[in-house]
Structures are given as structure tokens and as C-alpha cells.
Design a protein around this motif. Structure first.
Motif, mmCIF file in Angstrom:
data_model
loop_
_atom_site.group_PDB
_atom_site.id
_atom_site.type_symbol
_atom_site.label_atom_id
_atom_site.label_comp_id
_atom_site.label_asym_id
_atom_site.label_seq_id
_atom_site.Cartn_x
_atom_site.Cartn_y
_atom_site.Cartn_z
ATOM 1 N N ALA A 111 0.840 -1.200 0.000
ATOM 2 C CA ALA A 111 0.000 0.000 0.000
ATOM 3 C C ALA A 111 0.872 1.246 0.000
ATOM 4 O O ALA A 111 2.056 1.202 0.360
ATOM 5 C CB ALA A 111 -0.933 0.011 1.215
ATOM 6 N N SER A 112 0.265 2.360 -0.407
ATOM 7 C CA SER A 112 0.906 3.672 -0.348
ATOM 8 C C SER A 112 0.202 4.502 0.707
ATOM 9 O O SER A 112 -1.023 4.436 0.850
ATOM 10 C CB SER A 112 0.815 4.375 -1.709
ATOM 11 O OG SER A 112 1.492 3.641 -2.707
ATOM 12 N N ALA B 101 -8.621 -5.865 7.829
ATOM 13 C CA ALA B 101 -8.016 -5.210 6.672
ATOM 14 C C ALA B 101 -7.521 -3.843 7.125
ATOM 15 O O ALA B 101 -8.286 -3.052 7.676
ATOM 16 C CB ALA B 101 -9.029 -5.068 5.545
ATOM 17 N N LEU B 102 -6.241 -3.577 6.910
ATOM 18 C CA LEU B 102 -5.655 -2.312 7.352
ATOM 19 C C LEU B 102 -5.854 -1.213 6.323
ATOM 20 O O LEU B 102 -5.822 -0.030 6.659
ATOM 21 C CB LEU B 102 -4.164 -2.503 7.636
ATOM 22 C CG LEU B 102 -3.819 -3.578 8.678
ATOM 23 C CD1 LEU B 102 -2.318 -3.663 8.870
ATOM 24 C CD2 LEU B 102 -4.512 -3.293 10.006
ATOM 25 N N THR B 103 -6.020 -1.581 5.066
ATOM 26 C CA THR B 103 -6.308 -0.615 4.003
ATOM 27 C C THR B 103 -7.300 -1.241 3.033
ATOM 28 O O THR B 103 -7.377 -2.466 2.909
ATOM 29 C CB THR B 103 -5.035 -0.219 3.218
ATOM 30 O OG1 THR B 103 -4.512 -1.376 2.549
ATOM 31 C CG2 THR B 103 -3.968 0.343 4.146
ATOM 32 N N LEU B 104 -8.058 -0.400 2.350
ATOM 33 C CA LEU B 104 -8.971 -0.815 1.281
ATOM 34 C C LEU B 104 -9.852 -1.989 1.707
ATOM 35 O O LEU B 104 -9.944 -3.008 1.035
ATOM 36 C CB LEU B 104 -8.165 -1.185 0.028
ATOM 37 C CG LEU B 104 -8.873 -1.005 -1.326
ATOM 38 C CD1 LEU B 104 -9.121 0.473 -1.591
ATOM 39 C CD2 LEU B 104 -8.065 -1.617 -2.444
ATOM 40 N N GLU B 105 -10.537 -1.825 2.830
ATOM 41 C CA GLU B 105 -11.293 -2.932 3.404
ATOM 42 C C GLU B 105 -12.530 -3.310 2.600
ATOM 43 O O GLU B 105 -13.102 -4.386 2.808
ATOM 44 C CB GLU B 105 -11.708 -2.586 4.830
ATOM 45 C CG GLU B 105 -12.597 -1.361 4.939
ATOM 46 C CD GLU B 105 -12.927 -1.017 6.375
ATOM 47 O OE1 GLU B 105 -13.807 -0.169 6.578
ATOM 48 O OE2 GLU B 105 -12.310 -1.593 7.279
ATOM 49 N N GLU B 106 -12.947 -2.466 1.658
ATOM 50 C CA GLU B 106 -14.159 -2.750 0.887
ATOM 51 C C GLU B 106 -13.884 -3.506 -0.403
ATOM 52 O O GLU B 106 -14.811 -3.774 -1.168
ATOM 53 C CB GLU B 106 -14.888 -1.438 0.562
ATOM 54 C CG GLU B 106 -15.366 -0.671 1.785
ATOM 55 C CD GLU B 106 -16.301 -1.498 2.657
ATOM 56 O OE1 GLU B 106 -17.123 -2.246 2.091
ATOM 57 O OE2 GLU B 106 -16.192 -1.419 3.892
ATOM 58 N N GLU B 107 -12.633 -3.845 -0.664
ATOM 59 C CA GLU B 107 -12.285 -4.510 -1.916
ATOM 60 C C GLU B 107 -11.706 -5.899 -1.663
ATOM 61 O O GLU B 107 -11.028 -6.131 -0.662
ATOM 62 C CB GLU B 107 -11.253 -3.675 -2.694
ATOM 63 C CG GLU B 107 -11.734 -2.283 -3.075
ATOM 64 C CD GLU B 107 -12.833 -2.304 -4.116
ATOM 65 O OE1 GLU B 107 -12.893 -3.296 -4.881
ATOM 66 O OE2 GLU B 107 -13.623 -1.351 -4.175
ATOM 67 N N SER C 144 -11.477 5.529 7.694
ATOM 68 C CA SER C 144 -10.696 4.671 6.799
ATOM 69 C C SER C 144 -9.195 4.838 7.005
ATOM 70 O O SER C 144 -8.408 4.014 6.534
ATOM 71 C CB SER C 144 -11.047 4.979 5.340
ATOM 72 O OG SER C 144 -10.748 6.330 5.025
ATOM 73 N N MET C 145 -8.784 5.906 7.680
ATOM 74 C CA MET C 145 -7.374 6.139 8.004
ATOM 75 C C MET C 145 -7.262 6.414 9.502
ATOM 76 O O MET C 145 -6.991 7.536 9.929
ATOM 77 C CB MET C 145 -6.818 7.317 7.204
ATOM 78 C CG MET C 145 -6.807 7.117 5.706
ATOM 79 S SD MET C 145 -6.060 8.520 4.836
ATOM 80 C CE MET C 145 -7.231 9.836 5.237
#
Length: 449
Positions: A68-69, A110-116, A336-337
Motif C-alpha cells: 500500500a501507499s 483489513a488495514l487498508t482498502l477494506e471494501e475490496e 478509513s485512516m
């Protein structure tokens, strides 16, 4: 009237001192009573961003996998390595036949982009002699593994903490383990078996460049061997003439075995590009912001260069207590962050001497001071971490200027290894001024007062 005059005189002394001495300390509000005064230091505080040269990631509470970025703090690539061993002897009759092999992982979040939905792969680690295994592994470490995956799984947004992720292990891995079992080689402590089977690497799929997940790393022990979330490799087998009565044998992970997160971070293209161990970036050179980031060892250093001047304020004033308030930059955190649930500070000096200290021979040793995350409604739900740093300031005052002290702001040890949460911290020159030191002092009356 006499009490009022004393209060005015005390306030005047502090104001005059603040004007004459370059310590950046000014009165903060009215006096609680004629003998107590609160002072606020924001102007003299200096902040910096630094980075650890390495982080011990052995036996983490969470496996971190993905890529992730992150805004202002670059990119990360995380993969996990897992050693699994038998906890007992597997005895098989000659008429037993191999069925299948599954690696059971357990989802955390999910630490990032939890909806994908995103794909992840499992790879067989190439055999490593047990004598060559390290006691500790660091974020820059890895193990050689076979590029062709032996299993895959997909993260789904419907996953919840503790959900089982069964990964079918393909290829000849299961047949090889079963053959060793038939030879009586599968049992705890057998170096011949351990030198042939090391474990698995868990990695993000090739197309996954924007999601990081964490998995539970619950280790096997005699106390929790029945725990549902113990990571395990399960081999199924059956009697040759009876396919309906399948049996299984488990290989477990344990805190005594090798497991670690391998994390590669890049700061290229950010204001922190070039930051390395031993370097210190002043927040004045990074947009009046310093940074804290879990998982990669980025932390903020807070300097209070004029705290020792409090000893010169007046012989009639005694330092009582101190609160360090840290307020992250508004607009840099959201659902989300998220911000870390807590942060920690500890005291160090120019010799980088750290550790426990015992102020005033009280017997109460301290190392980290912790603060949970809270929100100040009066400031529009501003996020705040509030640390009681009384003993840290006492230690600095007792040193009487012999060393140059500073405070290190970092995620707690438990969080460092479990996430990539970050904090952007505005300095005193920033309009949001995110670091404040509140000092509470008392005037001691003399016999003639």
C-alpha cells in the motif's frame, strides 16, 4: 484585597520572566488560587522525524501481508514467514492413505482498502537447516522460497475477526509429509524432519498493490492447544478401504518456532526521502510536520530545551506536575485512516541512553508513558493524546542541565508490529500547533510572607 494583590504579583513575576528569558513559557489562564500557577510551553518545543535502522518482528501478534501507499510516508510491502512443526509423534499404519493438506489461517482485519477483494499467495519455504535459523528476525529479513505458489486465498469484505481461512496446499507437499510420517519421521524435535520442512511464506498477489491485511498469530501451547485460532497445517488421511472415516494430524506454529514479518518500506517521492537511521529531519524542513508510523520504525523526537530553566525561575516555586498534549494534524485521519489507539513517550538524552529511571529513590521505575486516544469536543472533536510526563520532567530537572534530554514519541511495542497506522504532528510554527507542554507549579510561602 491582600489575596488579590498576591495573585497579581505572582502573575506579574511569571510574565516578566517569560519576556526576559527565551524559554517560550507564558501563563495559561487564571490562577487556581494565589499559590498555584499553570504555565504553557509551545514556542520552545522542537520536533523531528527519525527512523529506526531495524525492528525486531519475530513472533508478532499479527501477520502483516500486502502492499500500500500512505500519504506523506511512502509505500510498504509486507510478507510473513511461518514455521510449523509437529507437537507429537504421528504414527500411521501401512494401509493409511493421504487425502489432502490445508493451511488454516485466521483473519484479523483489513488495514487498508477494506471494501475490496484482493488475492494472496502461499509459498513453500526452501528447506533451512535448523542450526541456521536465527533467534530473532528483523523487518529486513526474509527466507528463500519457491516462486510458484502452493496455495492462494482471497480477502473478502465480509470477513470478520477470527474467521478461518482454509488454504488448500497443492503439489507434492502433502505427499512428501505423508511419506515421512509413514517412515516414523514426523515427531517433535526430529531434526531430520525439521531440516526437510521449514514452513510457508504468505505474500500479496501480484496484482495486489493497494491492500494490507493482518492475520492472527495465535501460537500453540499446552494451555491453548484447543484454541480455535491457532495457526495450523492440517494433514488429512484415511484407511485404504474406508474413505468415510478421514482422520487428521496438525502441525503448529509456536512462539518457540520461527515466525516473522518482512517489511520493505520506501520513502521516495515524499518529504522524508533520504531519511535513514542516524539522520534527523527537523519538522521545519518537512512542512512543519513530524511523523510517527507503526510497522516501519518512524518516530518523532520532541525536544524541550528550556525545561531545566525552571530551576532558575525562583527559589520560591516548586514544580508539581506536567502534561504533554499531542494533537495530530486535522484532516489526516478518518474512519478509513484511523489513528493508533494509543501512543507512548520515553525520555532519552544526547548519548541515546534510555531505560528505566527511578526518580527521587521512590522505587517506582518507569520506561514508557502511555496515552490512549481521546477527542476534545471543545476543539471540534480534535484528536488528542495526553501524557502525564511528571516523572520525565522531574528526571530532567534533577539532571540540572548535565545532559540534553528529549522525548521519543512512538507507537506502543504491541502496535509497532501489528499495523501501519501513522500520525502527522504539526509543530509550534504550524497554525494547528500540535505539541503542548502544560506545567503546574506551586509557590512556597516564606516566613515573612
Amino acid at each position: 484585597m491582600k489575596l488579590f494583590l498576591k495573585a497579581c504579583a505572582l502573575l506579574a513575576v511569571l510574565c516578566i520572566y517569560a519576556c526576559e528569558q527565551p524559554i517560550g513559557i507564558a501563563p495559561d489562564g487564571a490562577l487556581d488560587d494565589v499559590f498555584d500557577v499553570n504555565v504553557l510551553d509551545t514556542f520552545s518545543i522542537k520536533t523531528y522525524t527519525e527512523i529506526e535502522d531495524s525492528i525486531v518482528t519475530s513472533s508478532p501478534a499479527r501477520f502483516l501481508i500486502g502492499a500500500a501507499s500512505f500519504d506523506q510516508t511512502g509505500t510498504v510491502y509486507a510478507q510473513s514467514f511461518l514455521n510449523l512443526r509437529p507437537a507429537s509423534l504421528l504414527e500411521l499404519d501401512e494401509d493409511m492413505k493421504f487425502d489432502s493438506l490445508y493451511l488454516y489461517l485466521y483473519f484479523n482485519e483489513a488495514l487498508t482498502l477494506e471494501e475490496e477483494a484482493r488475492d494472496y499467495t502461499v509459498h513453500l519455504i526452501k528447506p533451512v537447516n535448523t542450526e541456521e535459523l536465527e533467534v530473532e528476525y528483523y523487518n529486513f529479513d526474509s527466507m528463500p522460497f519457491i516462486e510458484e505458489p502452493v496455495g492462494t486465498f482471497t480477502y473478502s469484505p465480509t470477513m470478520e475477526k477470527g474467521d478461518s481461512i482454509p488454504v488448500k496446499i497443492s503439489g507434492s507437499v502433502g505427499e512428501t509429509l505423508f511419506a515421512l510420517a509413514l517412515q516414523g519421521e514426523v515427531y517433535s524435535g526430529n531434526s531430520n524432519f525439521l531440516n526437510q520442512f521449514t514452513g510457508f511464506a504468505i505474500r500479496p498477489g501480484d496484482d495486489n498493490t493497494d491492500q494490507v491485511i493482518s492475520l492472527l498469530n495465535t501460537s500453540y501451547s499446552s494451555e491453548n492447544e484447543v484454541a480455535g485460532t491457532v495457526t495450523k497445517l492440517r494433514m488429512y488421511y484415511h484407511e485404504e478401504a474406508d474413505y468415510s472415516s478421514s482422520e487428521y494430524f496438525d502441525f503448529f506454529n509456536s512462539s518457540n518456532y520461527v515466525s516473522f514479518n518482512s517489511i520493505t518500506a520506501s520513502l521516495e517521492g515524499t518529504g522524508l526521502a533520504g531519511l535513514a537511521s542516524g539522520a534527523r529531519f527537523s519538522s521545519e524542513l518537512t512542512g512543519n510536520i513530524s511523523y510517527v508510523k507503526a510497522g516501519v520504525g518512524i518516530y518523532s523526537r520532541i525536544e524541550l530545551p528550556y525545561v531545566e530553566k525552571l530551576n532558575e525561575l525562583s527559589k520560591n516555586y516548586l514544580f508539581n506536575s506536567a502534561i504533554l498534549e499531542v494533537s495530530p494534524l486535522r484532516g489526516t485521519y478518518s474512519q478509513s485512516m484511523p489513528l493508533p489507539d494509543s501512543l507512548a513517550v520515553f525520555l532519552t538524552n544526547e548519548l541515546e541512553t534510555t531505560g528505566t529511571f527511578d526518580y527521587n529513590d521512590s522505587g517506582a521505575e518507569q520506561y514508557f508513558i502511555y496515552s490512549g486516544l481521546s477527542y476534545d469536543e471543545e476543539l471540534g472533536e480534535q484528536a488528542v493524546y495526553s501524557f502525564d510526563v511528571t516523572d520525565l520532567i522531574h528526571a530532567q530537572l534533577a539532571d540540572n542541565g548535565a545532559h540534553e534530554f528529549s522525548m521519543i514519541l512512538t507507537p506502543p511495542t504491541s502496535t509497532v508490529l501489528c499495523s501501519f497506522e501513522q500520525v502527522q504532528l504539526p509543530n509550534s510554527s504550524h497554525e494547528q500547533a500540535g505539541v503542548k507542554l502544560k506545567l503546574y507549579m506551586t509557590k512556597v510561602l516564606t516566613d515573612y510572607e
